[in-house]
Design an enzyme around this catalytic site. Structure first.
Site, PDB file in Angstrom:
ATOM      1  N   GLN A  12      21.181  81.362  23.686  1.00 21.16           N
ATOM      2  CA  GLN A  12      21.179  82.632  24.406  1.00 21.16           C
ATOM      3  C   GLN A  12      19.995  82.597  25.362  1.00 21.16           C
ATOM      4  O   GLN A  12      18.857  82.293  24.951  1.00 21.16           O
ATOM      5  CB  GLN A  12      21.048  83.790  23.405  1.00 21.16           C
ATOM      6  CG  GLN A  12      22.275  83.964  22.535  1.00 21.16           C
ATOM      7  CD  GLN A  12      23.422  84.564  23.343  1.00 21.16           C
ATOM      8  OE1 GLN A  12      23.454  85.743  23.603  1.00 21.16           O
ATOM      9  NE2 GLN A  12      24.361  83.716  23.754  1.00 21.16           N
ATOM     10  N   ARG A  17      31.336  89.874  17.057  1.00 22.05           N
ATOM     11  CA  ARG A  17      30.724  88.791  17.845  1.00 22.05           C
ATOM     12  C   ARG A  17      30.308  87.562  17.043  1.00 22.05           C
ATOM     13  O   ARG A  17      30.252  87.578  15.839  1.00 22.05           O
ATOM     14  CB  ARG A  17      29.486  89.333  18.577  1.00 22.05           C
ATOM     15  CG  ARG A  17      28.413  89.942  17.698  1.00 22.05           C
ATOM     16  CD  ARG A  17      27.267  90.471  18.561  1.00 22.05           C
ATOM     17  NE  ARG A  17      26.248  91.134  17.777  1.00 22.05           N
ATOM     18  CZ  ARG A  17      26.258  92.444  17.491  1.00 22.05           C
ATOM     19  NH1 ARG A  17      27.233  93.219  17.940  1.00 22.05           N
ATOM     20  NH2 ARG A  17      25.298  92.968  16.752  1.00 22.05           N
ATOM     21  N   MET A  73      14.673  82.983  25.612  1.00 25.31           N
ATOM     22  CA  MET A  73      15.701  82.314  24.800  1.00 25.31           C
ATOM     23  C   MET A  73      15.824  83.028  23.469  1.00 25.31           C
ATOM     24  O   MET A  73      14.816  83.422  22.878  1.00 25.31           O
ATOM     25  CB  MET A  73      15.263  80.865  24.576  1.00 25.31           C
ATOM     26  CG  MET A  73      15.863  80.151  23.395  1.00 25.31           C
ATOM     27  SD  MET A  73      14.825  78.733  22.889  1.00 25.31           S
ATOM     28  CE  MET A  73      15.546  77.437  23.842  1.00 25.31           C
ATOM     29  N   GLU A  90      25.454  89.424  11.845  1.00 27.98           N
ATOM     30  CA  GLU A  90      25.509  88.612  13.057  1.00 27.98           C
ATOM     31  C   GLU A  90      25.554  87.122  12.709  1.00 27.98           C
ATOM     32  O   GLU A  90      25.166  86.703  11.624  1.00 27.98           O
ATOM     33  CB  GLU A  90      24.270  88.900  13.917  1.00 27.98           C
ATOM     34  CG  GLU A  90      24.158  90.361  14.333  1.00 27.98           C
ATOM     35  CD  GLU A  90      23.066  90.614  15.379  1.00 27.98           C
ATOM     36  OE1 GLU A  90      23.377  91.218  16.411  1.00 27.98           O
ATOM     37  OE2 GLU A  90      21.912  90.206  15.156  1.00 27.98           O
ATOM     38  N   ASP A 138      19.157  83.181  20.132  1.00 32.20           N
ATOM     39  CA  ASP A 138      19.951  82.374  19.193  1.00 32.20           C
ATOM     40  C   ASP A 138      20.356  80.962  19.650  1.00 32.20           C
ATOM     41  O   ASP A 138      20.807  80.784  20.773  1.00 32.20           O
ATOM     42  CB  ASP A 138      21.294  83.051  18.902  1.00 32.20           C
ATOM     43  CG  ASP A 138      21.201  84.505  18.596  1.00 32.20           C
ATOM     44  OD1 ASP A 138      20.101  85.049  18.562  1.00 32.20           O
ATOM     45  OD2 ASP A 138      22.254  85.107  18.401  1.00 32.20           O
TER      46      ASP A 138
HETATM   47  C1  FRU Z   1      21.643  87.790  17.365  1.00 31.55           C
HETATM   48  C2  FRU Z   1      22.404  88.425  18.509  1.00 31.55           C
HETATM   49  C3  FRU Z   1      23.866  88.073  18.416  1.00 31.55           C
HETATM   50  C4  FRU Z   1      24.304  88.215  19.841  1.00 31.55           C
HETATM   51  C5  FRU Z   1      23.106  87.734  20.609  1.00 31.55           C
HETATM   52  C6  FRU Z   1      22.878  88.425  21.915  1.00 31.55           C
HETATM   53  O1  FRU Z   1      20.301  87.566  17.608  1.00 31.55           O
HETATM   54  O2  FRU Z   1      22.189  89.816  18.508  1.00 31.55           O
HETATM   55  O3  FRU Z   1      24.600  88.853  17.514  1.00 31.55           O
HETATM   56  O4  FRU Z   1      25.451  87.466  20.101  1.00 31.55           O
HETATM   57  O5  FRU Z   1      21.983  87.918  19.776  1.00 31.55           O
HETATM   58  O6  FRU Z   1      21.893  87.781  22.669  1.00 31.55           O
END
Ligand code: FRU
Length: 496
Positions: A58, A169, A40, A224, A42
């Site tokens: 994520q 993103r 896991m 990000e 973000d």
């Molecule tokens: C941040 C990141 C985001 C991206 C995601 C990919 O930790 O790099 O920018 O959307 O993780 O898993």
């Protein structure tokens, strides 16, 4: 195609169900959200939907390392007890086959709307690498989600001049009046991070409005996971810059998360930066996101891990956990963070000591444990170092040390049982607060939850978070000073 899509999500859901059933509750954090199974990172889509807080993340349920990103899913009524729900999205469309990257969620007319980044990442027959990031939408009922047929809703064609289509993103959506806005991370041709602002009134056609702020060579490269919200009389742009350089105790090398304080003029979409500060000064914290509660609180959650250290347990098939959600409050121009007050309901077995003199290694009866809320107030400062050893046994220890001469606090996990050469120590500035009667106090609140600690200094003026995978039998706590300290201690067990 529809058949294929379903099968990819179904397969991931089956793997998840089986994996979760094989992990005992005692081998994961008790009151922090941890990965159901596998990897896991973000927090995503932190939102209030039909009176419950939903959180996505994520997710790569197939292994304990990062892989094609899915959106894992869970919900809670109080930010403390989380219920796992089946995976919400798999990377099963042409525009997101490289991953469903981070994003956000909002309730619209009874539907739960997700905005996320779809990644295309493939090699074409002629050998070229086809790579880009676009913003996509999915809608659902809190359990099942369908991707919008017209995806992507924002692609590289909308970018300002010199904006990168490859680094584009992590959309964060909010509503204002009749319109929806989003901020999204981007990189410009100089390699600088920037945050872009978009608007729509129908969720499908988005208009680019402005570059809200950019790193200008100072705050890392790609920015990000932006979030943008009012707090007190300021607007806060929260971003997670990559590739930063350490600066004093304020920033460390690599990925940081920062609060950019400023003023925002809604009519011209201009954000005027006032100051920049770290969100968390510990070893493991990244990609935070906020939600506004029904009663108006601004609550933030972050991923409690570091991209560079990536330490993980070696005893169980989960990797990754979140911080406890924290309430953000602007007080005299500074953001304070405190653990959500909902945690207080789970505090049991209070043990208290007042006016304890610490001049040598001292253990206090009943003060121990790995799932606890521990507050230590230092009220006399006749020492150079004051140390709390926790997750302590003959073999292991975590250290939190206050240096009264240098006015700093160090977290140290060197002897926590690690077998990898990762960063183990970090310092942050820490000064006693002074009351009206000129009395000095330094307050440390430690939230321990088996494999993590979050330290709140002086009522949340600064926070440091760290993970460690020390065997659970190391549950002692020892106080020490090289002179004389006087402390008050309050400890509760957290019983969830
Ligand atoms: C941040 C990141 C985001 C991206 C995601 C990919 O930790 O790099 O920018 O959307 O993780 O898993």
């Amino acid at each position: 195609m529809a058949q294929m899509e379903n099968s990819q999500l179904d397969m991931a859901r089956k793997i998840e169900e089986k994996g979760v059933s094989e992990i005992a509750a005692e081998s994961r954090p008790a009151y922090h959200l941890s990965s159901p199974v596998g990897w896991m990172n973000d927090p995503n889509g932190f939102s209030l939907y039909q009176n419950e807080y939903h959180l996505f993340f994520q997710y790569h349920p197939f292994s304990k390392v990062w892989g094609p990103m899915h959106w894992g899913h869970c919900k809670s009524r109080d930010f403390v007890r989380w219920e796992y729900l089946p995976i919400a999205m798999a990377p099963d469309e042409s525009y997101d086959q490289g991953g469903c990257y981070s994003g956000s969620a909002i309730e619209v007319a009874g539907e739960h709307v997700l905005l996320y980044t779809g990644v295309t990442d493939r090699y074409l027959e002629d050998g070229t690498h086809d790579y880009c990031q676009v913003q996509c939408m999915a809608k659902g009922d809190g359990l099942n989600y369908s991707k919008y047929k017209g995806n992507p809703v924002i692609d590289g064609g909308s970018l300002p001049e010199r904006g990168s289509k490859e680094d584009f993103r992590d959309p964060k959506i909010w509503k204002e009046g009749e319109c929806y806005y989003l901020v999204v991370g981007n990189r410009n041709a100089d390699g600088d991070g920037q945050v872009l602002l978009y608007r729509t009134d129908n969720l499908e056609q988005w208009e680019f409005l402005a570059v809200l702020d950019e790193s200008k060579g100072e705050y890392g490269k790609m920015w990000e996971c932006p979030d943008f919200f009012p707090l007190g009389n300021r607007w806060i742009l929260m971003v997670s810059p990559q590739d930063m350089r350490a600066k004093g105790y304020e920033f460390h090398n690599g990925n940081n998360s920062v609060f950019i304080y400023g003023n925002y003029d809604k009519s011209s979409y201009r954000f005027e930066r006032e100051k920049v500060a770290s969100v968390d000064y510990g070893l493991d914290f990244y990609a935070p996101q906020t939600v506004q509660t029904a009663d108006g609180r601004r609550i933030m959650i972050g991923w409690m891990q570091s991209w560079d250290a990536k330490i993980t347990n070696d005893f169980c098939n989960w990797s990754g956990m979140m911080t406890l959600p924290r309430e953000l409050i602007l007080n005299e121009g500074k953001i304070y963070q405190s653990p959500v007050r909902e945690l207080e309901r789970y505090r049991k077995n209070k043990i208290e000591y007042a006016g304890k003199i610490i001049s040598e290694r001292t253990a206090l009866d009943g003060i121990r444990g790995r799932v606890i809320d521990l507050q230590v107030d230092i009220t006399e400062f006749d020492f150079h170092y004051f140390t709390i050893h926790f997750a302590y046994s003959e073999e292991y220890e975590m250290l939190l040390q206050y240096n009264h001469l240098r006015k700093c606090l160090t977290i140290d996990r060197t002897h926590s049982g690690l077998v990898r050469d990762v960063v183990c120590r970090r310092k942050m500035a820490a000064e006693p607060s002074v009351s009206e009667t000129q009395k000095e106090t330094l307050t440390l609140r430690l939230l321990l939850d088996r494999y993590s600690v979050e330290v709140f200094l002086n009522g949340g003026e600064r926070v440091m978070s760290a993970i460690f995978h020390t065997p659970m039998e190391a549950d002692g706590i020892v106080f020490d000073s090289d002179g004389m300290a006087c402390i008050n201690v309050v400890k509760y067990d957290i019983c969830v």
